[in-house]
Design a protein around this motif. Structure first.
Motif, short mmCIF file in Angstrom:
data_model
loop_
_atom_site.label_atom_id
_atom_site.label_comp_id
_atom_site.label_asym_id
_atom_site.label_seq_id
_atom_site.Cartn_x
_atom_site.Cartn_y
_atom_site.Cartn_z
N ARG A 1 0.85 -1.20 0.00
CA ARG A 1 0.00 0.00 0.00
C ARG A 1 0.88 1.24 0.00
NH1 ARG A 1 -0.35 1.48 5.58
NH2 ARG A 1 0.17 -0.24 7.00
N ALA A 2 0.26 2.39 0.11
CA ALA A 2 0.98 3.66 0.00
C ALA A 2 2.02 3.84 1.11
CB ALA A 2 0.00 4.83 0.03
N ILE A 3 3.12 4.48 0.75
CA ILE A 3 4.22 4.78 1.67
C ILE A 3 4.26 6.28 1.89
CG2 ILE A 3 6.74 4.74 1.95
CD1 ILE A 3 6.71 2.29 0.04
N ARG A 4 4.45 6.69 3.15
CA ARG A 4 4.57 8.12 3.47
C ARG A 4 6.02 8.47 3.78
NH1 ARG A 4 1.89 10.46 8.19
NH2 ARG A 4 2.69 8.60 9.21
N LEU A 5 6.52 9.52 3.14
CA LEU A 5 7.82 10.09 3.49
C LEU A 5 7.53 11.44 4.13
CD1 LEU A 5 9.82 9.38 0.19
CD2 LEU A 5 9.47 7.87 2.16
N VAL A 6 7.72 11.54 5.43
CA VAL A 6 7.39 12.76 6.17
C VAL A 6 8.60 13.68 6.21
CG1 VAL A 6 6.63 13.72 8.38
CG2 VAL A 6 5.66 11.56 7.55
N VAL A 7 8.45 14.85 5.61
CA VAL A 7 9.49 15.87 5.64
C VAL A 7 9.13 16.86 6.76
CG1 VAL A 7 10.67 17.69 4.36
CG2 VAL A 7 9.86 15.66 3.16
N PRO A 8 9.94 16.97 7.80
CA PRO A 8 9.58 17.84 8.92
C PRO A 8 9.96 19.30 8.71
CG PRO A 8 11.59 16.69 9.45
CD PRO A 8 11.17 16.20 8.08
N PHE A 9 10.21 19.66 7.44
CA PHE A 9 10.58 21.02 7.08
C PHE A 9 9.67 21.51 5.95
CE2 PHE A 9 14.42 18.52 8.16
CZ PHE A 9 14.66 19.07 9.41
N GLY A 10 9.83 22.77 5.57
CA GLY A 10 8.94 23.38 4.62
C GLY A 10 9.08 22.88 3.20
N VAL A 11 8.02 23.10 2.43
CA VAL A 11 8.01 22.77 1.01
C VAL A 11 9.04 23.64 0.28
CG1 VAL A 11 6.63 22.76 -1.10
CG2 VAL A 11 5.60 22.08 1.08
N GLY A 12 9.80 23.03 -0.62
CA GLY A 12 10.75 23.79 -1.43
C GLY A 12 12.15 23.87 -0.88
N GLY A 13 12.38 23.35 0.34
CA GLY A 13 13.73 23.32 0.88
C GLY A 13 14.55 22.22 0.23
N THR A 14 15.84 22.20 0.52
CA THR A 14 16.73 21.23 -0.13
C THR A 14 16.34 19.79 0.19
OG1 THR A 14 18.26 21.58 1.72
CG2 THR A 14 18.71 22.78 -0.32
N ALA A 15 15.97 19.52 1.44
CA ALA A 15 15.56 18.16 1.81
C ALA A 15 14.26 17.79 1.11
CB ALA A 15 15.40 18.05 3.32
N ASP A 16 13.32 18.71 1.05
CA ASP A 16 12.02 18.46 0.44
C ASP A 16 12.15 18.18 -1.06
OD1 ASP A 16 8.94 18.72 0.56
OD2 ASP A 16 9.50 20.19 -0.98
N ILE A 17 12.94 18.97 -1.75
CA ILE A 17 13.05 18.84 -3.20
C ILE A 17 13.62 17.48 -3.60
CG2 ILE A 17 14.27 19.71 -5.23
CD1 ILE A 17 13.99 22.52 -4.02
N PHE A 18 14.71 17.08 -2.97
CA PHE A 18 15.33 15.81 -3.38
C PHE A 18 14.48 14.62 -2.90
CE2 PHE A 18 18.87 12.56 -3.33
CZ PHE A 18 18.95 12.48 -4.71
N THR A 19 13.82 14.76 -1.75
CA THR A 19 12.93 13.69 -1.29
C THR A 19 11.82 13.45 -2.30
OG1 THR A 19 13.37 14.15 1.04
CG2 THR A 19 11.34 12.99 0.53
N ARG A 20 11.28 14.52 -2.86
CA ARG A 20 10.20 14.37 -3.85
C ARG A 20 10.72 13.69 -5.12
NH1 ARG A 20 5.58 17.00 -2.46
NH2 ARG A 20 5.78 18.26 -0.57
N LEU A 21 11.92 14.00 -5.52
CA LEU A 21 12.50 13.34 -6.69
C LEU A 21 12.69 11.86 -6.43
CD1 LEU A 21 13.80 13.41 -9.49
CD2 LEU A 21 15.93 14.13 -8.41
#
Length: 320
Positions: free
Chosen positions: A28-48
């Motif tokens: 089933r679906a997997i969640r990757l929880v980013v504890p920081f804002g959208v568009g930050g360096t961690a968020d961008i690469f996590t989405r990729l």
């Protein structure tokens, strides 16, 4: 009669419950929880990475931003999630610093999480507003010594990688600067571009375009060698030997997640990081992939917690 029907219903339900429990991961679906804002360096690469995981695993991979309290809100949420491989926290060295800086948090990173897959690593650019009369790290140190305590340095908050990089720099350079915390990385960048604060340490991928357009001046980078995207910019280590500060990103699962799931996630991420297109994309931003096995990444996280504890105590940063 009612008891017989209840028992019969429970018996009929048991195989389906057992089947779900034994279903191969992921089912089933997997969640990757980013504890920081959208568009930050961690968020961008996590989405990729999340998009590639979704394609490879055949299950939805949802990136969820749960922000607040320097990453502790999202991290605490995942710590309390079932250890079944469907909830993961995106971890950076902000969380390893929080182990020392935030003694009141409700979780322990090393006790309540199981490291699985490292993603990438990036070094900082030391950037100044064009009005600041310095063009190199040596000139910055000289300016700070001539103006003790009068130079402000911005960061997205106490304990962030940006903040700790500046504190370690201050300690090694023997200078004083005033820390000005903001609520997000975007606010810091905006403040430096506007000249509201003259200086900040910021991951190269976040600041690269701003540097190239001349809105800020990069006077140094914090890696062990010059970064390929800023080849004419010297490193801090060229002035302060041994200096290195970075921001890394990885995936941790709740403790007691089955080792087979940790290994599977690491293997799937490893395939993504081995793709030359992904490596090239990261290199063009000034970052680089950081593949590690589960055991190696676990040891890495433990070392990072201890290293940040030493830096924080040496810099005399008070817990919050």
């Amino acid at each position: 009669m009612l008891l017989r029907r209840t028992l019969l219903g429970a018996a009929m339900a048991l195989p389906s419950i057992t089947a779900r429990a034994q279903a191969p991961w992921p089912s089933r679906a997997i969640r990757l929880v980013v504890p920081f804002g959208v568009g930050g360096t961690a968020d961008i690469f996590t989405r990729l990475v999340g998009q590639r995981l979704q394609e490879n695993l055949g299950q939805a991979v949802v990136v969820e931003n749960r922000t607040g309290a320097a990453g502790t809100i999202g991290t605490d949420h995942v710590a309390k999630s079932p250890p079944d491989g469907y909830s993961w926290i995106v971890c950076t060295n902000t969380q390893t610093a929080n182990e020392t800086l935030m003694p009141g948090r409700s979780y322990d990173l090393l006790r309540d999480f199981a490291p699985s897959a490292s993603l990438n690593i990036m070094h900082h650019a030391v950037v100044v507003h064009p009005s600041l009369p310095v063009n190199s790290i040596a000139e910055l140190i000289a300016h700070a010594k001539a103006n003790p305590g009068r130079l402000d340095v911005g960061s997205p908050g106490i304990g962030s990688g940006h903040h700790l990089a500046s504190e370690v720099f201050k300690a090694q350079a023997g200078i004083t600067m005033q820390h000005v915390p903001f609520r997000s990385s975007d606010q810091v960048r905006t403040a430096v571009v506007a000249g509201q604060v003259p200086l900040c340490f910021d991951p190269i991928p976040s600041m690269l375009e701003t540097i190239r357009t001349g809105r800020v001046r990069c006077i140094g980078t914090t890696g062990p060698r010059r970064n390929a995207v800023l080849p004419d910019v010297g490193t801090v280590a060229e002035v302060l030997p041994g200096f290195e500060q970075s921001v890394w990103v990885g995936l941790l699962a709740p403790a007691r997640t089955p080792p087979a799931i940790l290994e599977r996630m690491q293997a799937e991420v490893g395939k993504i990081l081995a793709d030359p297109a992904i490596q090239d994309q990261q290199a063009r931003t000034g970052a680089q992939v950081m593949p590690m096995g589960v055991a190696e990444f676990t040891a890495f996280v433990r070392r990072d917690v201890e290293q940040h504890r030493e830096w924080i105590r040496a810099a005399r940063i008070e817990p919050v």
